[in-house]
Write an enzyme that holds these catalytic residues in place. Structure first.
Site, short mmCIF file in Angstrom:
data_model
loop_
_atom_site.label_atom_id
_atom_site.label_comp_id
_atom_site.label_asym_id
_atom_site.label_seq_id
_atom_site.Cartn_x
_atom_site.Cartn_y
_atom_site.Cartn_z
CD GLU A 1 0.34 -9.11 0.65
OE1 GLU A 1 0.69 -10.26 0.38
OE2 GLU A 1 -0.83 -8.80 0.92
N PRO A 2 4.47 -5.17 -0.93
CG PRO A 2 6.60 -4.25 -1.05
CD PRO A 2 5.82 -5.32 -0.36
N GLY A 3 3.45 -3.58 -3.97
CA GLY A 3 3.38 -3.74 -5.42
C GLY A 3 3.82 -2.46 -6.10
CE1 TYR B 1 -9.03 2.28 -9.77
CE2 TYR B 1 -7.09 2.30 -11.18
CZ TYR B 1 -8.03 1.61 -10.44
OH TYR B 1 -7.94 0.24 -10.37
CB CYS C 1 -13.72 5.10 -30.49
SG CYS C 1 -12.91 5.01 -32.08
N GLY D 1 0.76 -1.24 0.00
CA GLY D 1 0.00 0.00 0.00
C GLY D 1 0.79 1.29 0.00
NE ARG E 1 -3.08 3.70 -11.26
CZ ARG E 1 -2.77 4.89 -10.78
NH1 ARG E 1 -2.06 5.74 -11.51
NH2 ARG E 1 -3.15 5.24 -9.58
CE1 TYR F 1 -2.03 -3.08 -8.99
CE2 TYR F 1 -0.98 -1.09 -8.18
CZ TYR F 1 -1.39 -2.39 -7.98
OH TYR F 1 -1.15 -3.00 -6.78
C1 LIG Z 1 -3.04 -4.81 -4.24
C2 LIG Z 1 -2.54 -5.56 -3.09
C3 LIG Z 1 -1.23 -5.37 -2.64
C4 LIG Z 1 -0.29 -4.37 -3.25
O1 LIG Z 1 -0.73 -3.06 -3.08
P1 LIG Z 1 0.22 -1.85 -3.55
O2 LIG Z 1 -0.60 -0.66 -3.22
O3 LIG Z 1 0.45 -2.02 -5.00
O4 LIG Z 1 1.45 -1.93 -2.74
C5 LIG Z 1 -0.79 -6.16 -1.59
N1 LIG Z 1 -1.60 -7.07 -1.02
C6 LIG Z 1 -2.86 -7.28 -1.42
C7 LIG Z 1 -3.67 -8.32 -0.77
C8 LIG Z 1 -3.38 -6.54 -2.46
O5 LIG Z 1 -4.64 -6.74 -2.85
#
Ligand SMILES: *Cc1c(COP(=O)(O)O)cnc(C)c1O
Length: 468
Positions: free
Chosen positions: A315-317, A359, A386, A273, A355, A415
């Site tokens: 778990e960062p994305g 969003y 379009c 997050g 995005r 994303y």
């Molecule tokens: C989307 C998600 C993440 C990653 O979130 P980021 O904002 O990209 O860091 C981690 N864990 C879970 C369960 C998610 O759904």
């Protein structure tokens, strides 16, 4: 190696270059990848590669992923957990941000595990060579086929709800129990600038913490379920530290409630997050600061409850991959509506970056072949789809441009590709990995044949009638 801002050029593409030494910068606080610089042709370089040359070689639009930035983010997470957490820790890359072989393999080579949310992402992580004991499978509605695939692979399942729990209890056996974590709805909801805590949270994910005793009871009675941990994730693109600190407390609370059930819970997963900087106005904490806050809160909460330190997972994305990639487009048509607006169009749009339309996300941009040019014209940059709403960036100052110039949008690693579509039957762009002047194609550009790969014509239409 990194360029400084020449005097008088702050109002040009130069303003977005990283200012300090790469090693000390937190990637999620930069607009351009850490290796960005401007060469003698006034062109943007990433990973030692001239962006305009990459477009010539690999086509347009093009995702350009900087290996140094991605690896730096992985290392900063990993090293910060080592520094601030006295117990064991593991960082997982939330691969939904950008699931492909190369990104998973790079994260894996930095010692990270992978979190997946579907059979397709699990397949990708396994094919990338990630070992199953470092893969965690999320999702609020996993199919039986996905559950079986996950169990066969040996990854850990993050169980979201009762149906899944009961299904797994039946599918697994006491002799070969399935390794699970339980996902909770922590009752902490984050908005970008505020958060609220409520007892019952309106979220489709996870067990209600108030119902936890029943869940623990159920798990303790089913030897086919081996519950090793608890998980929660509170949101995305978060700049505040407090919600994540509070989350540590909530999780430890739940951990202590599990004490009476004779479960062997040793892991807590605090989710992802952490936000990234998309515009100058965005001010996320550094990776190091974020990890420090999470670790200190967790240690304090465990001390307060007199619990041993669990193995800590996060778990960062977005904050791993988001700032490591830019998208290069070629500018095309121009429409000037006197007194109202000038539209410039690029050769992609909502199909490669959904995005903004989904969003209302705001991005920053540069013109890669005129990096020092003064910003003299206000334009709105539109995609080629379009849809009137297919606008990439609204009301942005650009230098004078012409058709054929290379337009770069920053911060597109998360994303973007993973949410890309073939809307209007646009083939999805290629992605290239750059490092020290080398470039490697990690995702091929789709072809028109690829677009038709799943198409089938009913026999009665194959007679040639359709070709008349
Ligand atoms: C989307 C998600 C993440 C990653 O979130 P980021 O904002 O990209 O860091 C981690 N864990 C879970 C369960 C998610 O759904």
């Amino acid at each position: 190696m990194v360029s400084t801002h020449p005097v008088g050029l702050q109002n040009s593409g130069y303003q977005y270059l990283p200012k300090d030494d790469q090693k000390t910068l937190s990637p999620n606080q930069e607009l351009l990848p850490l290796t960005a610089q401007v060469n003698s042709h006034d062109c943007l370089e990433i990973g030692g590669c001239d962006v305009t040359s990459l477009v010539k070689e690999f086509g347009s639009p093009l995702y350009i992923l900087d290996e140094v930035t991605l690896r730096t983010a992985c290392r900063q997470y990993r090293d910060a957990f080592k520094r601030y957490y006295p117990g064991e820790s593991l960082v997982l890359y939330a691969s939904k941000a950008w699931s492909c072989l190369a990104v998973c393999a790079i994260a894996g080579s930095e010692g990270l595990g992978i979190d997946v949310v579907s059979g397709g992402e699990l397949y990708t992580a396994l094919e990338a060579g990630i070992s199953a004991d470092k893969i965690y499978f999320h999702g609020n509605n996993k199919s039986v086929a996905e559950l079986q695939m996950a169990m066969k692979s040996g990854c850990t399942l993050v169980v979201d709800n009762w149906l899944e729990l009961e299904t797994l209890a039946d599918l697994a056996t006491a002799t070969a129990p399935v390794r699970i974590m339980l996902r909770l709805t922590p009752g902490i909801e984050c908005h970008t600038h505020e958060y609220i805590r409520t007892g019952h949270l309106d979220s489709k994910f996870g067990f209600d913490p108030n119902a936890l005793d029943q869940v623990f009871e159920f798990v303790s009675k089913h030897p086919s379920l081996n519950c090793i941990g608890l998980h929660a994730h509170i949101g995305s693109q978060i700049f505040e530290q407090q919600p994540h600190k509070d989350l540590a407390g909530v999780l430890v609370d739940c951990l202590s409630r599990a004490e009476g059930y004779n479960l062997s819970i040793q892991e807590l997963n605090v989710g992802g997050g952490l936000g990234i900087r998309y515009t100058e106005g965005d001010d996320p904490p550094s990776i190091d600061t974020w990890v420090k806050g999470v670790c200190e809160s967790l240690v304090a909460a465990c001390e307060a409850e007199q619990l041993p330190l669990p193995r800590l997972l996060s778990e960062p994305g977005r904050s791993l991959v988001g700032s490591a990639c830019i998208t290069a487009y070629t500018l095309g048509s121009r429409k000037e509506i006197p007194g109202i607006r000038t539209y410039l169009a690029v050769d992609g749009g909502m199909s490669d970056n959904p995005r903004p339309i989904t969003y209302q996300s705001v991005y920053r941009c540069v013109v890669a072949n005129h990096m020092s040019a003064p910003l003299t014209e206000k334009v709105t940059v539109a995609g080629k789809h379009c849809e009137s709403g297919d606008i990439l960036i609204k009301d942005v100052m650009l230098p004078q441009t012409e058709s054929g110039d290379i337009f770069v949008v920053m911060g597109t690693g998360a994303y973007n590709y993973s949410m890309a579509s073939n809307y209007n039957r646009l083939p999805r762009p290629a992605a290239v990995l750059v490092n020290q002047g080398d470039s490697f194609l990690i995702l091929q550009r789709e072809t028109y044949q690829d677009l038709l790969r799943q198409d089938r014509l009913p026999e009665k239409l194959q007679t040639g009638d359709s070709k008349k």
